[in-house]
Design an enzyme around this catalytic site. Structure first.
Site, short mmCIF file in Angstrom:
data_model
loop_
_atom_site.label_atom_id
_atom_site.label_comp_id
_atom_site.label_asym_id
_atom_site.label_seq_id
_atom_site.Cartn_x
_atom_site.Cartn_y
_atom_site.Cartn_z
N LYS A 125 0.96 -1.26 -0.12
CA LYS A 125 0.09 0.11 0.05
C LYS A 125 0.70 1.31 -0.24
CE LYS A 125 -4.44 1.10 0.31
NZ LYS A 125 -5.60 0.70 -0.53
N ASP A 165 -6.99 4.44 -4.57
CA ASP A 165 -7.70 4.29 -3.33
C ASP A 165 -8.16 5.62 -3.06
OD1 ASP A 165 -7.79 2.25 -0.87
OD2 ASP A 165 -7.47 4.43 0.12
P1 NDP Z 1 -13.07 7.69 -2.74
O1 NDP Z 1 -12.15 8.88 -2.40
O2 NDP Z 1 -13.58 7.84 -4.26
O3 NDP Z 1 -14.20 8.14 -1.82
C1 NDP Z 1 -13.96 8.21 -0.41
C2 NDP Z 1 -15.43 8.68 0.33
O4 NDP Z 1 -15.22 8.49 1.69
C3 NDP Z 1 -15.78 10.03 -0.17
O5 NDP Z 1 -17.17 10.22 -0.09
C4 NDP Z 1 -15.17 10.92 1.04
O6 NDP Z 1 -15.75 12.07 1.36
C5 NDP Z 1 -15.63 9.66 2.16
N1 NDP Z 1 -14.43 9.86 3.43
C6 NDP Z 1 -12.87 9.91 3.14
N2 NDP Z 1 -12.76 10.12 4.52
C7 NDP Z 1 -13.65 10.40 5.39
C8 NDP Z 1 -13.70 10.69 6.61
N3 NDP Z 1 -12.63 10.65 7.30
N4 NDP Z 1 -15.03 10.85 7.11
C9 NDP Z 1 -16.05 10.69 6.36
N5 NDP Z 1 -16.21 10.37 5.19
C10 NDP Z 1 -14.84 10.37 4.38
O7 NDP Z 1 -12.50 6.46 -2.14
P2 NDP Z 1 -12.81 5.15 -2.40
O8 NDP Z 1 -14.28 4.97 -2.44
O9 NDP Z 1 -11.90 4.51 -3.31
O10 NDP Z 1 -12.52 4.46 -1.06
C11 NDP Z 1 -13.34 4.27 -0.01
C12 NDP Z 1 -12.75 2.99 0.93
O11 NDP Z 1 -12.77 1.71 0.30
C13 NDP Z 1 -11.36 3.15 1.67
O12 NDP Z 1 -11.41 2.68 2.75
C14 NDP Z 1 -10.38 2.47 0.60
O13 NDP Z 1 -9.38 1.89 1.12
C15 NDP Z 1 -11.58 1.09 0.37
N6 NDP Z 1 -11.23 0.43 -0.86
C16 NDP Z 1 -11.19 1.04 -2.21
C17 NDP Z 1 -10.93 0.36 -3.24
C18 NDP Z 1 -10.99 0.88 -4.57
O14 NDP Z 1 -10.84 0.24 -5.51
N7 NDP Z 1 -11.07 2.18 -4.89
C19 NDP Z 1 -10.61 -1.27 -2.99
C20 NDP Z 1 -11.03 -1.71 -1.87
C21 NDP Z 1 -11.12 -0.59 -1.01
P3 NDP Z 1 -15.15 13.33 1.03
O15 NDP Z 1 -15.26 13.31 -0.57
O16 NDP Z 1 -16.01 14.42 1.66
O17 NDP Z 1 -13.65 13.31 1.33
#
Ligand code: NDP
Length: 450
Positions: A125, A165
């Site tokens: 990572k 991510d």
């Molecule tokens: P994105 O950046 O596309 O979206 C993240 C979302 O979570 C946004 O809506 C963001 O809101 C919100 N968010 C982030 N940090 C916080 C916080 N501290 N409190 C509240 N809301 C928060 O990321 P992904 O959708 O790609 O990833 C989401 C999760 O899934 C992570 O844990 C990631 O590690 C996991 N994941 C992702 C994969 C992928 O293929 N993308 C694969 C496997 C796991 P805002 O925009 O307001 O910050």
């Protein structure tokens, strides 16, 4: 369980102040107890000590120039945790909260997740404390180029293959790939999550969310049920959350919420995901703006969250899909879900439930799908992208989707069978941890002390 206490004590001494990392290690080691009792040879080979220590950790400076001509400095990370089962594989996160502990916990989880897919993937990572929010496109490009100007020397198509991510989508992946290609003069499949035009795979972008919904359906089918007609609470409004919502609709469920770092949106009739995408594509809009087109929806600002909790989990839903970030579903939230009759929690994000939340859910005999099983569809499809890139091919959407469904079903089956084998049928947390660990541990022993 002295090995657990000993390991945690040692980590606290040798890797101080890495709370998220200790949390992830504790959860995995606790689940391994029945396996280690039955197969003590893993302890004899010091597998635990070797597994909690990354093979390599790289920290570097990233200097870039912003639009005002000022020099900015960020921290860059890549933790190459395990190459036992294949090239290090795992995403890059760009978010101001990124630190060594968060990258290390994510890398540790990734090792077991990747093992569970049954594919030849090691675990790693990386990321940076760079905040992409409010940055211009040129600033994002310059940052990505500066980041890759160091990272390129550590990665390679059979060495280490990052992906996206939080904060790293196909735009960032495109800039990172472009810079790698320029420096190395080689069109290597060195990063996944690329657009199809850049050697990416159809459905890679959607795969984590789609896979998560498929996993939930397999879990319910084993109980002679299914997603059809179920209301689903979803958190997040990014890649994983929105694609989970899309697939939930396709499978007949009704997703009724989403959220971001500013607040939570609830719409009992079902979230209008196209409207959410419109809002999110406008950098200045807020989820609250949804109310202007859907007056029956409700919005709760982050400051109005319940004490020690998150408003999204205090609505009624048959299933809950935490898809935003780590530790976003607390013990208070888990109790609220259980009391409201939620039958299953499916982790779309990595470690979104606190340890106490997980214990509450499992103790209440609700179904629990750990992230390393439920969100593995993204990394699995990354491996499909690597195969396509290496063969200079592009597969159809149907072919990728059918492989994704097979892989998610395989992950469910491996987790379910391991849980049964160790006398805890239905405990997918235990099953996923044991099945993932066993595959890596057995291969490590065969590879000798390296
Ligand atoms: P994105 O950046 O596309 O979206 C993240 C979302 O979570 C946004 O809506 C963001 O809101 C919100 N968010 C982030 N940090 C916080 C916080 N501290 N409190 C509240 N809301 C928060 O990321 P992904 O959708 O790609 O990833 C989401 C999760 O899934 C992570 O844990 C990631 O590690 C996991 N994941 C992702 C994969 C992928 O293929 N993308 C694969 C496997 C796991 P805002 O925009 O307001 O910050």
């Amino acid at each position: 369980m002295t090995y657990l206490q000993d390991t945690l004590a040692r980590l606290q001494q040798t890797s101080p102040a890495q709370t998220e990392f200790y949390q992830a290690v504790e959860e995995v080691l606790e689940s391994l107890e029945p396996l280690l009792e039955k197969k003590p040879h893993y302890l004899k080979h010091s597998i635990i000590e070797r597994m909690v220590e990354p093979e390599r950790q790289i920290m570097f400076r990233v200097c870039w120039v912003d639009d005002k001509g000022e020099v900015q400095v960020n921290k860059g990370y890549r933790v190459e945790f395990s190459s036992t089962l294949g090239p290090y594989k795992g995403g890059l996160r760009f978010h101001p909260s990124v630190n060594a502990s968060i990258i290390k916990f994510l890398g540790f989880e990734q090792v077991f997740k990747n093992a569970l897919t049954g594919l030849l993937l090691g675990g790693g990572k990386g990321g940076s404390n760079f905040n992409p929010k409010g940055k211009s496109d040129s600033e994002i490009m310059r940052f990505c180029q500066a980041f890759m100007s160091e990272l390129y020397r550590h990665i390679g198509p059979t060495t280490d293959v990052p992906a996206g991510d939080i904060g790293v989508g196909s735009r960032e992946v495109g800039y990172l790939f472009g810079q790698y290609k320029k420096i190395k003069n080689s069109y290597d499949g060195v990063i996944t999550g690329k657009s199809v035009a850049n050697g990416g795979s159809l459905l890679r972008n959607e795969a984590t969310g789609y896979g998560c919904a498929y996993f939930a359906n397999y879990m319910l089918e084993a109980q002679n049920s299914g997603l059809e007609g179920k209301t689903c609470l979803v958190s997040g409004a990014g890649n994983v959350a929105l694609h989970t919502i899309d697939k939930l609709y396709e499978l007949g469920a009704i997703p009724v919420s989403c959220s971001d770092s500013s607040g939570t949106l609830y719409h009992a009739d079902g979230i209008d995901v196209d409207q959410i995408r419109k809002i999110k594509s406008d950098g200045n809009a807020s989820l609250k703006d949804y109310l202007s087109t859907h007056s029956k929806a409700k919005y709760v600002a982050r400051d109005d969250n319940p004490k020690n909790g998150n408003a999204v989990w205090h609505y009624k839903g048959d299933l809950a899909f935490p898809c935003a970030t780590q530790n976003e579903l607390t013990e208070v939230d888990a109790r609220a879900l259980v009391e409201a009759g939620c039958v299953a929690v499916v982790e779309g994000a990595n470690m979104p439930c606190t340890r106490k939340a997980v214990n509450t859910i499992v103790k209440a005999e609700r179904l629990f799908a750990p992230g390393k099983a439920a969100n593995a569809g993204g990394v699995a499809t990354s491996q499909l992208e690597m195969a396509q890139h290496a063969g200079m091919q592009s597969w159809s959407e149907e072919k990728v989707d059918s492989k994704l469904q097979d892989i998610m079903h395989g992950i469910y089956t491996r987790s379910h069978q391991a849980a049964e084998e160790f006398g805890q049928p239905g405990n997918l947390l235990l099953g996923a941890n044991i099945a993932g660990f066993r595959r890596v541990a057995d291969a490590m022993i065969e590879q000798g002390v390296v």
